[in-house]
Design an enzyme around this catalytic site. Structure first.
Site, PDB file in Angstrom:
ATOM      1  N   ALA A 179       0.718  -1.279  -0.122  1.00 58.16           N
ATOM      2  CA  ALA A 179       0.074  -0.004   0.039  1.00 58.16           C
ATOM      3  C   ALA A 179       0.995   1.199   0.060  1.00 58.16           C
ATOM      4  O   ALA A 179       2.119   1.165   0.196  1.00 58.16           O
ATOM      5  CB  ALA A 179      -1.033  -0.070   1.263  1.00 58.16           C
ATOM      6  N   LYS A 180       0.224   2.555  -0.304  1.00 62.32           N
ATOM      7  CA  LYS A 180       1.070   3.528   0.124  1.00 62.32           C
ATOM      8  C   LYS A 180       0.012   4.812   0.153  1.00 62.32           C
ATOM      9  O   LYS A 180      -1.107   4.713  -0.398  1.00 62.32           O
ATOM     10  CB  LYS A 180       1.729   3.727  -1.346  1.00 62.32           C
ATOM     11  N   GLY A 181       0.198   5.851   0.895  1.00 69.07           N
ATOM     12  CA  GLY A 181      -0.419   6.795   1.063  1.00 69.07           C
ATOM     13  C   GLY A 181       0.303   8.188   0.861  1.00 69.07           C
ATOM     14  O   GLY A 181       1.728   8.388   0.738  1.00 69.07           O
TER      15      GLY A 181
END
Ligand code: NAD
Length: 411
Positions: free
Chosen positions: A105-107
């Site tokens: 994931a990445k934000g």
């Protein structure tokens, strides 16, 4: 969601498709692995004087096939959805490659972190956490620091999460050691880079003792990579940061300069430009600052036998091709700088067990696992007669595809 346009995400997916071809994967599986499971875009109103600024925030969850999604949160003005997708999928491949039980994931938030006050930063992190709490959690998706965020930001994230969901320190990694963080996590990426450098030398029958190293970057990754390379017996002959570089052919004593924030105020006989360090003659070159620093303009001037990618994507696609033709061996970022997420895994597992490891155990586990990841990628590159970057994707994509099929996701 699938995306076909030419973009950072499309570039990563080219490597996924290539690995899929080598592995003989079904077209539908490759398509699934080239898509993101969930993308959440939020607006973050931020008080500015007597007005309000509205920022855009993201969380992209690429895959949970091998475990809860894992990835950092970046505060940078250039953050956009395509970038976050690319970085989220790279996390899937990185966690699979080093065989930790996470997905990817990445934000991010599109904002210039250098222009934020500490209170504004705290407000943004808390708002980001509140808006995304339904998709976060220690068994769903675990954020960590990235560009523009740090251990303090992760403490605020943890605190906000606790207010909403109750005590759960494993909901985020990269926390301060004093607040459920892990001793060893800070040095983990640089340490991993140095262990990979040593493994590369050994595999290529070059003596570690006295091997020469040049490093770009004296931040978190560069300075720990330099320190551990020195501890392992290598000779760091040059290092640079944004202020310029220093050179000593006899070897720089990294321990003695380690406490300097920048190299600007370090006494040195010879000084060079920040980028010149990349073209010095050496056994090992470690770009550990920015992306794209080895490109068309300098690829033919590289004088290193081995390049260990400390930074993310420091070599452009064209330069990578040229360097391989020149016989330079490149250890790719998803392997070389994976010590950070390995360290995050150790922090997460200690939080869940409510038990702290001594620093020595952290280091021992990290060193062993980094070395075995390298040996595996090297063996796969020989088996398929491909470069290490392609081999790393073959290992990672193969593992995720297997988990995906075993879960029965096709039915
Ligand atoms: P950092 O901000 O701590 O340090 C960056 C360093 O690069 C600084 O010393 C800075 O002066 C130097 N630098 C900036 N511009 C430069 C230039 N033009 N020439 C020479 N040096 C320059 O960042 P970091 O955490 O060390 O990350 C470095 C790279 O490694 C980034 O690409 C990051 O995405 C990647 N990375 C970091 C981690 C981690 O755990 N920190 C993990 C994986 C990948």
């Amino acid at each position: 969601m699938t995306h076909n346009e030419s973009s950072a995400f499309a570039e990563v997916n080219q490597k996924v498709a290539q690995a899929g071809e080598i592995l003989g994967l079904k077209a539908g599986v490759v398509k699934a692995l080239s898509s993101c499971e969930r993308e959440v875009v939020i607006s973050i109103p931020l008080r500015r004087g007597d007005d309000v600024d509205v920022l855009t925030g993201y969380r992209v969850q690429h895959s949970s096939a091998r475990g809860p999604r894992k990835g950092g949160i970046r505060f940078h003005q250039d953050v956009d959805l395509d970038d976050v997708r690319a970085l989220a999928s790279l996390m899937t491949w990185k966690t699979a490659l080093i065989d930790v039980p996470f997905g990817g994931a990445k934000g991010g938030v599109a904002v210039d972190a250098s222009k934020l006050t500490s209170i504004e930063k705290e407000e943004i992190i808390r708002r980001w956490t509140r808006s995304l709490v339904h998709v976060l959690g220690h068994h769903r998706d675990i954020p960590a620091p990235d560009m523009g965020t740090d251990a303090k930001s992760m403490a605020w994230l943890m605190d906000e999460f606790h207010r909403l969901e109750g005590f759960q320190p494993a909901c985020v990694t990269g926390k301060p050691v004093e607040l459920f963080g892990a001793a060893g996590r800070e040095e983990a990426t640089g340490r991993g880079v140095a262990m990979i450098a040593a493994a590369t030398l050994k595999e290529n029958k070059v003596k570690v003792e006295g091997a020469t190293v040049a490093i770009q970057g004296f931040g978190n990754v560069g300075r720990y990579a330099a320190l551990v390379c020195q501890e392992l017996g290598m000779k760091v002959i040059a290092i640079s940061d944004v202020s310029g570089g220093i050179v000593d052919k006899k070897g720089i004593d990294i321990k003695s300069i380690f406490s300097h924030k920048t190299l600007e105020d370090v006494q040195a006989n010879e000084r060079i430009g920040a980028a010149e360090v990349l073209t010095l003659e050496c056994d090992i070159l470690i770009p550990a600052a920015l992306g794209g620093v080895i490109n068309d303009s300098n690829a033919s001037n590289i004088n290193a036998r081995f390049i260990i990618e400390g930074a993310n994507q420091p070599i452009t696609i064209a330069a990578d091709r040229e360097l391989r033709t020149q016989g330079v061996l490149i250890v790719p970022d998803i392997l070389a700088n994976s010590g950070g997420v390995m360290g995050s895994y150790f922090e997460w597992t200690q939080n869940i067990q409510e038990f702290s490891w001594p620093l020595e155990k952290f280091r021992r586990e990290l060193d062993t696992r980094m070395e075995s990841a390298f040996i595996n990628v090297h063996a796969v590159s020989k088996k398929h007669s491909v470069d290490l970057r392609t081999a790393a994707f073959v290992v990672a994509v193969g593992r995720v595809a297997e988990a995906f099929e075993l879960r029965g996701s096709l039915v």
